[in-house]
Design a protein around this motif. Structure first.
Motif, PDB file in Angstrom:
ATOM      1  N   ASP A   1       0.831  -1.197   0.000  1.00 18.82           N
ATOM      2  CA  ASP A   1       0.000   0.000   0.000  1.00 18.82           C
ATOM      3  C   ASP A   1       0.873   1.258   0.000  1.00 18.82           C
ATOM      4  N   GLU A   2       0.878   1.960  -1.098  1.00 22.17           N
ATOM      5  CA  GLU A   2       1.697   3.168  -1.242  1.00 22.17           C
ATOM      6  C   GLU A   2       1.273   4.281  -0.272  1.00 22.17           C
ATOM      7  N   ARG A   3       0.092   4.184   0.305  1.00 25.75           N
ATOM      8  CA  ARG A   3      -0.359   5.217   1.252  1.00 25.75           C
ATOM      9  C   ARG A   3       0.527   5.274   2.488  1.00 25.75           C
TER      10      ARG A   3
ATOM     11  N   GLU B   1      12.567   2.608   2.625  1.00 30.61           N
ATOM     12  CA  GLU B   1      11.208   2.914   3.070  1.00 30.61           C
ATOM     13  C   GLU B   1      11.099   4.336   3.604  1.00 30.61           C
TER      14      GLU B   1
ATOM     15  N   ARG C   1      11.101   7.626   1.231  1.00 27.03           N
ATOM     16  CA  ARG C   1       9.878   8.020   0.519  1.00 27.03           C
ATOM     17  C   ARG C   1       8.792   8.598   1.429  1.00 27.03           C
TER      18      ARG C   1
END
Length: 148
Positions: free
Chosen positions: A73-75, A104, A107
């Motif tokens: 999940d990019e959120r 991690e 980003r």
């Protein structure tokens, strides 16, 4: 989730093993003793504290330690994060993150780095200061926080 806190550690990247640091025996990873933690990690633990810690340590199931991290999940990069830096400095953490060693956190859109003068286990050696820093991070108080 409003914010995530990492105390003396970083999140693993997708596809990495969760915590494959120490040897497993009989399906568990027991406390490896103090040798791997000599130096800044354990410098603030006296002999009595080390004995108490080792006696209370619970072996980790091997399948947990060697489990593969799956993040989809990019959120997650939109969740603010704070890294409490006990045995390393915020400058070192920033260097590792910016250098690609902690993919991690590179980003994360809002990342605070907090200095705490202790070893790897401030919950034992600096519990009041750790609680203060975490409360400040939860409240969004900039005191003691270096934002990136």
């Amino acid at each position: 989730m409003a914010k995530v806190a990492f105390i003396g550690g970083f999140p693993a990247a997708d596809g990495a093993l969760y915590a494959d640091f120490f040897e497993a025996a009989d399906g568990v990873v027991p406390f490896p003793g103090w040798e791997p933690f000599e130096g800044p990690d354990s410098a603030d633990l006296d002999e009595a504290a080390r004995r108490r810690f080792a006696a209370a340590a619970v072996p980790v199931p091997e399948r947990v330690a060697k489990g593969v991290v799956r993040l989809t999940d990019e959120r997650r990069f939109g969740v603010p994060a704070v890294v409490v830096c006990p045995e390393f400095s915020p400058a070192q953490a920033r260097e590792w993150i910016d250098g690609g060693d902690v993919k991690e956190l590179a980003r994360v859109k809002h990342l605070d780095l907090v200095d705490l003068d202790s070893g790897h286990w401030p919950m034992f050696t600096e519990p009041v200061e750790l609680a203060r820093l975490l409360a400040a991070a939860a409240d969004g108080t900039p005191d003691g926080l270096a934002t990136r």
